[in-house]
Design a protein around this motif. Structure first.
Motif, mmCIF file in Angstrom:
data_model
loop_
_atom_site.group_PDB
_atom_site.id
_atom_site.type_symbol
_atom_site.label_atom_id
_atom_site.label_comp_id
_atom_site.label_asym_id
_atom_site.label_seq_id
_atom_site.Cartn_x
_atom_site.Cartn_y
_atom_site.Cartn_z
ATOM 1 N N HIS A 43 2.085 5.803 2.263
ATOM 2 C CA HIS A 43 2.675 4.888 1.287
ATOM 3 C C HIS A 43 1.624 3.908 0.775
ATOM 4 N N ARG A 44 1.782 3.491 -0.471
ATOM 5 C CA ARG A 44 0.852 2.537 -1.083
ATOM 6 C C ARG A 44 1.357 1.102 -1.030
ATOM 7 N N ARG A 45 2.663 0.935 -0.772
ATOM 8 C CA ARG A 45 3.247 -0.403 -0.626
ATOM 9 C C ARG A 45 4.134 -0.415 0.614
ATOM 10 N N LYS A 46 4.734 -1.561 0.894
ATOM 11 C CA LYS A 46 5.451 -1.731 2.151
ATOM 12 C C LYS A 46 6.603 -0.733 2.274
ATOM 13 N N ILE A 47 6.865 -0.329 3.529
ATOM 14 C CA ILE A 47 7.884 0.673 3.848
ATOM 15 C C ILE A 47 9.137 -0.065 4.306
ATOM 16 N N THR A 48 10.266 0.250 3.701
ATOM 17 C CA THR A 48 11.498 -0.491 3.954
ATOM 18 C C THR A 48 12.460 0.217 4.894
ATOM 19 N N GLN A 49 12.423 1.562 4.950
ATOM 20 C CA GLN A 49 13.406 2.269 5.771
ATOM 21 C C GLN A 49 12.841 3.604 6.234
ATOM 22 N N ILE A 50 13.214 3.986 7.468
ATOM 23 C CA ILE A 50 12.853 5.288 8.022
ATOM 24 C C ILE A 50 14.090 5.899 8.659
ATOM 25 N N GLU A 51 14.151 7.239 8.680
ATOM 26 C CA GLU A 51 15.270 7.968 9.274
ATOM 27 C C GLU A 51 14.737 9.230 9.941
ATOM 28 N N LEU A 98 10.510 13.142 10.148
ATOM 29 C CA LEU A 98 10.816 11.752 9.829
ATOM 30 C C LEU A 98 10.802 11.572 8.322
ATOM 31 N N ILE A 99 11.747 10.764 7.793
ATOM 32 C CA ILE A 99 11.859 10.504 6.360
ATOM 33 C C ILE A 99 11.709 9.013 6.139
ATOM 34 N N SER A 100 10.923 8.624 5.121
ATOM 35 C CA SER A 100 10.674 7.205 4.856
ATOM 36 C C SER A 100 10.726 6.938 3.359
ATOM 37 N N CYS A 101 11.006 5.674 3.018
ATOM 38 C CA CYS A 101 10.969 5.233 1.621
ATOM 39 C C CYS A 101 10.365 3.831 1.585
ATOM 40 N N GLY A 102 9.753 3.480 0.439
ATOM 41 C CA GLY A 102 9.068 2.206 0.338
ATOM 42 C C GLY A 102 9.130 1.613 -1.051
ATOM 43 N N PHE A 103 8.405 0.493 -1.218
ATOM 44 C CA PHE A 103 8.362 -0.215 -2.494
ATOM 45 C C PHE A 103 7.518 0.502 -3.538
ATOM 46 N N ASP A 104 6.844 1.586 -3.173
ATOM 47 C CA ASP A 104 6.115 2.382 -4.151
ATOM 48 C C ASP A 104 6.993 3.427 -4.814
ATOM 49 N N ASN A 105 8.344 3.343 -4.582
ATOM 50 C CA ASN A 105 9.345 4.227 -5.194
ATOM 51 C C ASN A 105 9.167 5.688 -4.758
ATOM 52 N N LEU A 106 8.629 5.901 -3.561
ATOM 53 C CA LEU A 106 8.408 7.242 -3.045
ATOM 54 C C LEU A 106 9.256 7.471 -1.801
ATOM 55 N N VAL A 107 9.688 8.721 -1.652
ATOM 56 C CA VAL A 107 10.324 9.197 -0.417
ATOM 57 C C VAL A 107 9.410 10.272 0.148
ATOM 58 N N ILE A 108 8.965 10.068 1.409
ATOM 59 C CA ILE A 108 7.998 10.979 2.028
ATOM 60 C C ILE A 108 8.649 11.632 3.247
ATOM 61 N N ILE A 109 8.488 12.959 3.340
ATOM 62 C CA ILE A 109 8.951 13.729 4.498
ATOM 63 C C ILE A 109 7.737 13.958 5.397
ATOM 64 N N TYR A 157 16.732 1.035 -2.706
ATOM 65 C CA TYR A 157 17.479 0.097 -1.869
ATOM 66 C C TYR A 157 17.874 0.695 -0.525
ATOM 67 N N SER A 158 18.307 1.956 -0.528
ATOM 68 C CA SER A 158 18.888 2.538 0.683
ATOM 69 C C SER A 158 18.610 4.026 0.728
ATOM 70 N N LEU A 159 18.548 4.556 1.968
ATOM 71 C CA LEU A 159 18.292 5.973 2.201
ATOM 72 C C LEU A 159 19.237 6.457 3.293
ATOM 73 N N ALA A 160 19.831 7.660 3.077
ATOM 74 C CA ALA A 160 20.738 8.250 4.067
ATOM 75 C C ALA A 160 20.505 9.752 4.104
ATOM 76 N N ILE A 161 20.799 10.367 5.254
ATOM 77 C CA ILE A 161 20.649 11.800 5.449
ATOM 78 C C ILE A 161 21.950 12.346 6.010
ATOM 79 N N ASN A 162 22.342 13.557 5.567
ATOM 80 C CA ASN A 162 23.633 14.098 5.984
ATOM 81 C C ASN A 162 23.563 14.701 7.379
ATOM 82 N N ARG A 163 24.659 15.294 7.834
ATOM 83 C CA ARG A 163 24.802 15.705 9.229
ATOM 84 C C ARG A 163 23.810 16.793 9.630
#
Length: 610
Positions: free
Chosen positions: A168-176, A185-196, A221-227
């Motif tokens: 990520h190029r900017r701060k990471i806000t959530q991981i799952e 592991l899945i993450s999203c950040g302020f760089d508008n990217l979702v990385i697997i 804002y938020s990240l979720a993953i299904n069952r």
């Protein structure tokens, strides 16, 4: 003529009778509610009291099991700063986080339990669902770090991490974590990217990054993953709700979720449905349920209230209950999700006087089945440095296992590997386990395993009891030795005082035969000594010197005796400290052995369930 008149009169009477009868029928019909007599055109979805097993769920706060004196960082972010698993509780503390064993309640030694490694604020913490000793942390320094927590908790600050993920190029806000695939592991950040990410020791492509999804135009804002991990859902600042296939990055569905400008959250429900929480144009808090394949129009949307705190949703797949928790308030609302319209029913709310800053939820496999507990939060107080458990239970009189409210839940075994999920494109549901602690039917293998577990437990109890008795005996011996030493010291002190008194009494007193001078000034002015004083100064000096030497020799002997006593006391103290250290080492080794035996018992129980 008369016959015709009679016929006309009869016909008029019949007509009037028919009219009167019609009027009576009309009046009777007006008194009856006709809507209740008509059959409905469609089948009604609700009649009377709706049957439900969770209508009387109630929440209780466990104030006796609180964690106090925790230095919690005060900031305005909406991240998940609290993570719980059956063994440990992790809480964010600025650029570090603390890890506390669940059984260590009360006042916490903050400096001993720190995990230090990030250079900026930690935004999210998540425990590995397949390893209770591994935790991932996301930070403002654009990195994700994986940590291994030792068994029994931290005895000192931990600064060595297992792996570091940089992308990520900017701060990471959530991981799952992926719910059914190991090391994803899945993450999203302020760089508008979702990385697997692939966090296995040997990644597939030689790189930890499996896929970068860049379909977002604004802040996520938020990240979720299904069952089964086949889809992810995101909400962003552009008010869009997206459902994405994570392996290819294709947007399956997209639509406007909430019209408000504040933060919105998303969570997957069962049966291909998604729930979002957000704000309306007039800043009213609201929730909405969507079909994950069609996000043009919500299935259900309703306003909650006009408060300003962001609502975080938590969904329980087993009991199909939804919990809505607002930041900065003390209420937790809970609902029941059904398959037919209106899809959601309000159950009740838990109200407390302490507002919450963040909440961590316990996995279902660690709940108290005997008390019919179906969900447990760990609530961080917004005002004080306190973490308080909040438990939700179903009122049942029986203490037996209630199979109707405890379906199978997630286990600690992964259902597939990274290669099967990412390369082959398989979607496998997670492996489930029973929540029943003692099954009614057992095979011969399970009986032997139980016997082994009982033997291990008995050995563990015997070793712990022996160690405790040894420690108590040693403590009693040390106390007796200390008492003896104290009596010796007191005796030596009293003997020294008596020797000094007798030496003072044995001194010879020289009489003074001079005349009494009334005026002291005459004596001081003349400064003349008498003949007796002169003789005493000549002949009595030798006796005084001899007595002084005798007294000095006695003092030297006393000092030598006291020095020897001090040396003996120091030797005894050093011996006692060495014995105490050895006992502590024995306790540590016994604790390690106990943990190993408990781990073996868990393995045996899992083998018995399987």
């Amino acid at each position: 003529m008369r016959g015709e008149q009679k016929d006309n009169i009869l016909s008029e009477k019949i007509l009037t009778a028919d009219v009167i009868a019609d009027d009576i029928k009309i009046n009777q019909k007006s008194l009856i509610d006709q809507s209740s007599c008509n059959k409905p055109e469609k089948k009604l979805w609700f009649r009377g009291v709706r049957p439900s097993k969770f209508r009387h769920v109630y929440g209780t706060s466990k104030k006796d099991c609180c964690y106090t004196d925790i230095s919690i960082h005060r900031n305005g972010k909406d991240g998940n700063i609290c993570a719980v698993n059956p063994l440990f509780l992790a809480i964010e503390a600025d650029a570090a986080f603390i890890v506390i064993p669940l059984n260590h309640t009360g006042r916490i030694d903050f400096l001993r339990c720190k995990v230090i490694g990030h250079s900026s604020t930690v935004f999210d913490l998540k425990w590995n669902p397949f390893n209770d000793y591994e935790i991932a942390s996301a930070s403002d320094d654009c990195t994700i770090k994986l940590w291994n927590i030792p068994a029994g908790g931290l005895l000192s600050c931990l600064s060595e991490y297992k792996a570091e993920l940089i992308g990520h190029r900017r701060k990471i806000t959530q991981i799952e974590w992926h719910p059914s695939c190991e090391n994803v592991l899945i993450s999203c950040g302020f760089d508008n990217l979702v990385i697997i990410w692939d966090v296995s020791p040997k990644p597939l492509n030689g790189n930890n990054i499996l896929k970068i999804i860049d379909c977002h135009q604004d802040q996520i804002y938020s990240l979720a993953i299904n069952r089964d991990g086949s889809l992810i859902a995101t909400t962003s600042k552009d008010k869009q709700l997206r459902v994405i296939e994570p392996r290819t990055g294709i947007v399956v569905a997209q639509g406007m979720c909430h019209n408000g400008t504040k933060c919105s959250k998303v969570v997957f429900l069962n049966d291909d449905k998604v729930l979002t929480t957000g704000f309306s144009k007039h800043s009213d808090r609201q929730y909405a349920i969507w079909n994950q394949h069609d996000l043009k129009k919500a299935l259900v949307a309703a306003d909650i209230d006009s408060a300003s705190g962001v609502i975080q949703p938590f969904f329980d797949y087993e009991t199909k209950t939804l919990y809505l928790c607002g930041k900065g308030e003390g209420t937790i609302r809970y609902y029941e999700i059904v398959d037919e319209a209106p899809y959601i029913y309000y159950l009740n709310q838990f109200i407390s006087g302490q507002p919450q800053k963040s909440l961590g939820w316990m996995p279902k496999r660690a709940l108290d089945v005997a008390s019919c507990e179906i969900f447990r939060f760990y609530k961080i107080h917004a005002n004080g440095n306190v973490v308080e458990p909040v438990s939700f239970s179903v009122p049942r009189k029986s203490s037996l296992f209630q199979a109707d409210i405890y379906p199978d839940t997630l286990s600690t075994k992964p259902a597939m590997t990274v290669y099967e999920w990412f390369t082959l494109g398989q979607n496998v549901k997670p492996i489930l386990m029973s929540m029943q602690r003692e099954p009614m039917m057992m095979t011969n293998k399970s009986i032997t395993n139980e016997r082994k577990a009982n033997l291990i437990n008995s050995q563990k109890n015997i070793t712990t009891n022996n160690i405790v008795t040894k420690v108590k005996d040693e403590e009693n011996k040390i106390r007796k030795q200390n008492e003896i030493i104290e009596t010796r010291v007191s005796k030596t002190v009293t003997d020294n005082n008596m020797i000094r008194k007798f030496a003072f009494l044995q001194e010879t007193v020289t009489p003074d035969y001079r005349e009494r001078i009334q005026n002291k000034e005459e004596k001081t002015n003349t400064n003349q000594s008498t003949k007796i004083q002169q003789l005493q100064s000549i002949f009595g000096g030798q006796q005084q010197t001899q007595q002084q030497q005798h007294v000095k020799e006695k003092d030297i002997d006393i000092i030598a005796i006291s020095d020897n006593a001090e040396k003996e006391l120091r030797k005894i103290i050093h011996q006692q400290t060495d014995e105490i250290k050895n006992l502590r080492n024995q306790l540590k080794t016994s604790d390690k052995r106990i943990r190993e035996l408990e781990f073996e018992v868990k393995k045996l129980r899992l083998e018995r369930h399987n």
